[in-house]
Design a protein around this motif. Structure first.
Motif, PDB file in Angstrom:
ATOM      1  N   ASN A  52      -3.812  93.581 111.058  1.00  0.00           N
ATOM      2  CA  ASN A  52      -3.163  92.960 109.904  1.00  0.00           C
ATOM      3  C   ASN A  52      -4.160  92.732 108.769  1.00  0.00           C
ATOM      4  O   ASN A  52      -3.894  93.061 107.612  1.00  0.00           O
ATOM      5  N   LYS A  56      -4.184  94.815 105.185  1.00  0.00           N
ATOM      6  CA  LYS A  56      -4.067  94.003 103.966  1.00  0.00           C
ATOM      7  C   LYS A  56      -5.216  94.310 102.997  1.00  0.00           C
ATOM      8  O   LYS A  56      -4.999  94.572 101.814  1.00  0.00           O
TER       9      LYS A  56
ATOM     10  N   LYS B  70       2.018  91.412  96.059  1.00  0.00           N
ATOM     11  CA  LYS B  70       1.096  90.546  96.801  1.00  0.00           C
ATOM     12  C   LYS B  70       1.493  89.099  96.536  1.00  0.00           C
ATOM     13  O   LYS B  70       1.724  88.716  95.391  1.00  0.00           O
ATOM     14  N   ARG B  88       4.301  83.575 109.740  1.00  0.00           N
ATOM     15  CA  ARG B  88       4.797  84.958 109.843  1.00  0.00           C
ATOM     16  C   ARG B  88       5.470  85.312 108.523  1.00  0.00           C
ATOM     17  O   ARG B  88       6.235  84.514 107.975  1.00  0.00           O
ATOM     18  N   VAL B  89       5.153  86.482 108.001  1.00  0.00           N
ATOM     19  CA  VAL B  89       5.720  86.900 106.715  1.00  0.00           C
ATOM     20  C   VAL B  89       6.755  87.996 106.949  1.00  0.00           C
ATOM     21  O   VAL B  89       6.492  88.958 107.669  1.00  0.00           O
ATOM     22  N   TRP B  91       9.438  90.658 104.983  1.00  0.00           N
ATOM     23  CA  TRP B  91       9.631  91.312 103.681  1.00  0.00           C
ATOM     24  C   TRP B  91      11.012  91.940 103.595  1.00  0.00           C
ATOM     25  O   TRP B  91      11.537  92.416 104.600  1.00  0.00           O
ATOM     26  N   SER B 104       3.955  92.457 112.147  1.00  0.00           N
ATOM     27  CA  SER B 104       4.737  91.284 111.779  1.00  0.00           C
ATOM     28  C   SER B 104       4.482  90.115 112.708  1.00  0.00           C
ATOM     29  O   SER B 104       5.202  89.131 112.693  1.00  0.00           O
ATOM     30  N   SER B 120      -2.451  84.657 102.029  1.00  0.00           N
ATOM     31  CA  SER B 120      -1.891  85.750 101.232  1.00  0.00           C
ATOM     32  C   SER B 120      -1.374  86.877 102.120  1.00  0.00           C
ATOM     33  O   SER B 120      -1.775  87.014 103.279  1.00  0.00           O
ATOM     34  N   SER B 121      -0.515  87.657 101.544  1.00  0.00           N
ATOM     35  CA  SER B 121       0.053  88.786 102.273  1.00  0.00           C
ATOM     36  C   SER B 121       0.411  89.894 101.285  1.00  0.00           C
ATOM     37  O   SER B 121       0.712  89.615 100.119  1.00  0.00           O
ATOM     38  N   ILE B 133       8.311  83.307 104.286  1.00  0.00           N
ATOM     39  CA  ILE B 133       7.182  82.951 105.153  1.00  0.00           C
ATOM     40  C   ILE B 133       7.624  81.815 106.074  1.00  0.00           C
ATOM     41  O   ILE B 133       8.202  80.830 105.618  1.00  0.00           O
TER      42      ILE B 133
END
Lengths: 190, 139
Positions: A52, A56, B70, B88-89, B91, B104, B120-121, B133
């Motif tokens: 991850n 990123k 972002k 956990r993000v 989308w 994920s 951040s993601s 999130i």
């Protein structure tokens, strides 16, 4: 009478005690609250976190966008394992290559012998070289460091990755993710 | 003798209470050059305990050179002790459909007492428009 009450209470309490100790098998989600934090080894959650972080940083850097013919063609190179355990580095690289493919920013060179065979056959029949050289190669290293203080042990895994440009012979991106775990024994729950 | 014992007990209790309490001092440039593009957020708080401890301060967004969305969330630990949580993000694309993301899994995070931290993601695909999130308190 008093003894009877105590006996009833004990009988009622014993199943509760036993069920508290045992855990019935059930399906779990990777990275859930019940994950096992294993002290002496890299677990699936560690690979997921490292992948991850790498994806990123790599997407953020924009390094993959700087190619003449997007999407960039990526070849997965060697991941050196410098830990005390035997690891399948595909657990790390596969997650990265899937994420990059899904992002539309890169494609990876196939390692499937059948596909390579068909391509070579096509090249032979057409008498034309159609193999595209990779724009980048991805290499890396996993390093383990262990520190001890009495019975407490701290294990840190460093996942180091490099994106190399084989045409220019330079590294265009580098990333590192450190995952540290400390305790006296492995436990359930983050 | 009795007073001395109470004094010792009080001292021991205070030491015990303060153990594990580490807060963070910070310094930053007063005249900011960078401008954050803050966005309005919509929150659903089901774990009031976590929200009291680790609160969401704000949300900002940017676009990477490659056209990926972002996001950055600022969280702040309101307690004086270290807090651990998972996030956990998720989308979503322009149709509101969740985008499949191989990475994920919930990410463990920790924050020191009174610390402010950014999470951040990056969107897994250029077509991602929205996000969600989730924060889960560790046991």
């Amino acid at each position: 009478m008093k003894n009877k009450i105590i006996l009833i209470l004990l009988t009622a309490a014993s199943p509760a005690m036993f069920t508290g100790c045992a855990t019935d098998a059930h399906y779990v989600q990777t990275g859930d609250k019940e994950q096992i934090v294993s002290l002496g080894q890299i677990n699936i959650q560690d690979y997921a976190n490292a992948a991850n972080a790498a994806v990123k940083e790599l997407l953020e850097s924009g390094a993959l966008d700087k190619v003449a013919n997007p999407p960039a063609l990526l070849e997965l190179s060697r991941i050196v394992n410098n830990t005390s355990q035997q690891v399948d580095t595909d657990l790390l690289t596969k997650k990265i290559s899937i994420a990059l493919l899904q992002s539309g920013k890169a494609q990876t060179k196939t390692v499937d012998t059948k596909a390579i065979g068909y391509q070579q056959e096509k090249e032979f029949l057409s008498d034309q070289k159609s193999t595209r050289l990779p724009d980048f190669t991805l290499s890396g290293k996993i390093i383990e460091t262990v520190d001890r203080a009495g019975s407490t042990r701290r294990t840190t895994y460093s996942f180091q990755l490099s994106l190399n440009d084989p045409k220019a012979g330079v590294q265009v991106w580098e990333g590192e993710k450190e995952i540290g775990k400390q305790g006296t024994r492995s436990s359930v729950g983050f | 003798m009795k007073v001395a014992r109470y004094y010792f007990l009080a001292l021991a209790a205070a030491t015990f209470a303060l153990a594990g309490c580490t807060t963070v001092n910070t310094v930053e440039n007063a005249q900011k050059e960078g401008q954050r593009t803050m966005i309005t957020d919509q929150r659903v708080i089901t774990d009031a305990s976590l929200n009291r401890k680790v609160a969401i301060v704000g949300l900002n967004r940017a676009t990477t050179p490659g056209g990926l969305l972002k996001i950055q969330v600022e969280v702040e630990n309101h307690t004086r002790s270290l807090q651990r949580f998972l996030y956990r993000v998720e989308w979503f694309d322009a149709s509101g459909m969740q985008v499949n993301n191989v990475i994920s899994a919930a990410i463990p995070e920790q924050i020191e007492g009174k610390e402010s931290k950014f999470i951040s993601s990056i969107a897994p695909h250029p077509g991602c428009r929205d996000f969600r999130i989730k924060f889960i308190e560790a046991d």
